[in-house]
Design a protein around this motif. Structure first.
Motif, PDB file in Angstrom:
ATOM      1  N   VAL A   2       5.455   3.915  53.062  1.00  0.00           N
ATOM      2  CA  VAL A   2       5.076   5.053  52.212  1.00  0.00           C
ATOM      3  C   VAL A   2       5.660   6.341  52.786  1.00  0.00           C
ATOM      4  O   VAL A   2       6.212   7.174  52.057  1.00  0.00           O
ATOM      5  CB  VAL A   2       3.542   5.135  52.078  1.00  0.00           C
ATOM      6  N   TYR A   3       5.550   6.510  54.114  1.00  0.00           N
ATOM      7  CA  TYR A   3       6.116   7.709  54.742  1.00  0.00           C
ATOM      8  C   TYR A   3       7.626   7.784  54.531  1.00  0.00           C
ATOM      9  O   TYR A   3       8.163   8.876  54.328  1.00  0.00           O
ATOM     10  CB  TYR A   3       5.809   7.730  56.241  1.00  0.00           C
ATOM     11  N   LEU A   4       8.308   6.661  54.589  1.00  0.00           N
ATOM     12  CA  LEU A   4       9.753   6.660  54.391  1.00  0.00           C
ATOM     13  C   LEU A   4      10.124   7.256  53.032  1.00  0.00           C
ATOM     14  O   LEU A   4      11.027   8.088  52.931  1.00  0.00           O
ATOM     15  CB  LEU A   4      10.304   5.238  54.521  1.00  0.00           C
ATOM     16  N   PHE A   5       9.403   6.855  51.988  1.00  0.00           N
ATOM     17  CA  PHE A   5       9.683   7.403  50.659  1.00  0.00           C
ATOM     18  C   PHE A   5       9.329   8.887  50.572  1.00  0.00           C
ATOM     19  O   PHE A   5      10.052   9.659  49.947  1.00  0.00           O
ATOM     20  CB  PHE A   5       8.960   6.599  49.589  1.00  0.00           C
ATOM     21  N   VAL A   6       8.235   9.301  51.190  1.00  0.00           N
ATOM     22  CA  VAL A   6       7.871  10.722  51.207  1.00  0.00           C
ATOM     23  C   VAL A   6       8.926  11.522  51.955  1.00  0.00           C
ATOM     24  O   VAL A   6       9.306  12.624  51.545  1.00  0.00           O
ATOM     25  CB  VAL A   6       6.467  10.919  51.819  1.00  0.00           C
ATOM     26  N   HIS A   7       9.422  10.984  53.042  1.00  0.00           N
ATOM     27  CA  HIS A   7      10.449  11.651  53.851  1.00  0.00           C
ATOM     28  C   HIS A   7      11.738  11.838  53.039  1.00  0.00           C
ATOM     29  O   HIS A   7      12.332  12.919  53.041  1.00  0.00           O
ATOM     30  CB  HIS A   7      10.709  10.824  55.101  1.00  0.00           C
ATOM     31  N   ILE A   8      12.151  10.798  52.349  1.00  0.00           N
ATOM     32  CA  ILE A   8      13.362  10.896  51.523  1.00  0.00           C
ATOM     33  C   ILE A   8      13.150  11.906  50.411  1.00  0.00           C
ATOM     34  O   ILE A   8      14.027  12.722  50.108  1.00  0.00           O
ATOM     35  CB  ILE A   8      13.754   9.512  50.980  1.00  0.00           C
ATOM     36  N   TRP A   9      11.961  11.897  49.800  1.00  0.00           N
ATOM     37  CA  TRP A   9      11.652  12.858  48.741  1.00  0.00           C
ATOM     38  C   TRP A   9      11.709  14.288  49.278  1.00  0.00           C
ATOM     39  O   TRP A   9      12.222  15.191  48.624  1.00  0.00           O
ATOM     40  CB  TRP A   9      10.286  12.537  48.145  1.00  0.00           C
ATOM     41  N   ALA A  10      11.184  14.504  50.488  1.00  0.00           N
ATOM     42  CA  ALA A  10      11.193  15.847  51.074  1.00  0.00           C
ATOM     43  C   ALA A  10      12.616  16.290  51.404  1.00  0.00           C
ATOM     44  O   ALA A  10      12.941  17.478  51.272  1.00  0.00           O
ATOM     45  CB  ALA A  10      10.330  15.881  52.327  1.00  0.00           C
ATOM     46  N   LEU A  11      13.453  15.364  51.815  1.00  0.00           N
ATOM     47  CA  LEU A  11      14.834  15.735  52.150  1.00  0.00           C
ATOM     48  C   LEU A  11      15.688  16.017  50.915  1.00  0.00           C
ATOM     49  O   LEU A  11      16.776  16.581  51.036  1.00  0.00           O
ATOM     50  CB  LEU A  11      15.479  14.641  52.989  1.00  0.00           C
ATOM     51  N   MET A  12      15.200  15.642  49.756  1.00  0.00           N
ATOM     52  CA  MET A  12      15.965  15.922  48.543  1.00  0.00           C
ATOM     53  C   MET A  12      16.065  17.415  48.271  1.00  0.00           C
ATOM     54  O   MET A  12      16.929  17.854  47.518  1.00  0.00           O
ATOM     55  CB  MET A  12      15.340  15.204  47.341  1.00  0.00           C
ATOM     56  N   SER A  13      15.235  18.226  48.904  1.00  0.00           N
ATOM     57  CA  SER A  13      15.339  19.678  48.723  1.00  0.00           C
ATOM     58  C   SER A  13      16.617  20.221  49.345  1.00  0.00           C
ATOM     59  O   SER A  13      17.014  21.351  49.044  1.00  0.00           O
ATOM     60  CB  SER A  13      14.122  20.389  49.312  1.00  0.00           C
ATOM     61  N   LEU A  14      17.265  19.448  50.198  1.00  0.00           N
ATOM     62  CA  LEU A  14      18.550  19.876  50.753  1.00  0.00           C
ATOM     63  C   LEU A  14      19.605  20.040  49.660  1.00  0.00           C
ATOM     64  O   LEU A  14      20.528  20.834  49.798  1.00  0.00           O
ATOM     65  CB  LEU A  14      19.045  18.870  51.793  1.00  0.00           C
ATOM     66  N   ALA A  15      19.452  19.299  48.577  1.00  0.00           N
ATOM     67  CA  ALA A  15      20.402  19.412  47.465  1.00  0.00           C
ATOM     68  C   ALA A  15      20.277  20.765  46.767  1.00  0.00           C
ATOM     69  O   ALA A  15      21.218  21.206  46.110  1.00  0.00           O
ATOM     70  CB  ALA A  15      20.182  18.287  46.464  1.00  0.00           C
ATOM     71  N   ASP A  16      19.131  21.432  46.927  1.00  0.00           N
ATOM     72  CA  ASP A  16      18.913  22.738  46.299  1.00  0.00           C
ATOM     73  C   ASP A  16      19.381  23.901  47.170  1.00  0.00           C
ATOM     74  O   ASP A  16      19.240  25.046  46.773  1.00  0.00           O
ATOM     75  CB  ASP A  16      17.436  22.924  45.960  1.00  0.00           C
TER      76      ASP A  16
END
Length: 135
Positions: free
Chosen positions: A41-55
């Motif tokens: 679950v943390y892995l998916f949350v971590h990837i979701w949080a890193l998606m802000s790098l695209a912004d």
């Protein structure tokens, strides 16, 4: 005619959980699985949080300010506890399976708990040192 199994999901799980052997090895097995699910679950949350790098950097910096708040630091500390138990218990499982450690599995589990608690306490001081030792 196709086989359709009897599906009683809630009562079947309750029977399984409440009939589970209540010894240390069984609980270690159950905790190993639960911490593994927590880490996924943390892995998916971590990837979701890193998606802000695209912004852009500004959006990522804004998100990092949120992640350095006290509630997220507590969550980070709990995540560290999950990781430590999962890692140390995984080492114990490997020793029991590969190194003929079955006769020492209770002592190894005790070592997992003692080492894990010591590391988690040290992590607490590392994560919260800025709040504890602030002048």
């Amino acid at each position: 005619m196709a086989y359709t199994p009897n599906r009683e999901p809630i009562s079947a799980w309750n029977k399984l959980i409440f009939s589970y052997r209540r010894n240390s090895g069984s609980w270690a097995y159950l905790l190993q699985r639960l911490t593994g699910v927590g880490l996924i679950v943390y892995l998916f949350v971590h990837i979701w949080a890193l998606m802000s790098l695209a912004d852009g950097r500004a959006a990522f910096a804004k998100e990092m300010v949120t992640f350095t708040s006290p509630p997220f630091k507590v969550a980070e500390w709990l995540l560290g506890a999950l990781v430590m138990f999962h890692a140390f218990n995984g080492i114990r499982i490997a020793l029991v399976d590969l190194a003929n450690g079955a006769r020492y599995h209770k002592k190894l589990l005790g070592a997992v708990w003692v080492t894990g608690i010591a590391v988690v306490v040290m992590m607490f001081f590392l994560i919260f040192s800025s709040e504890i030792f602030a002048k």
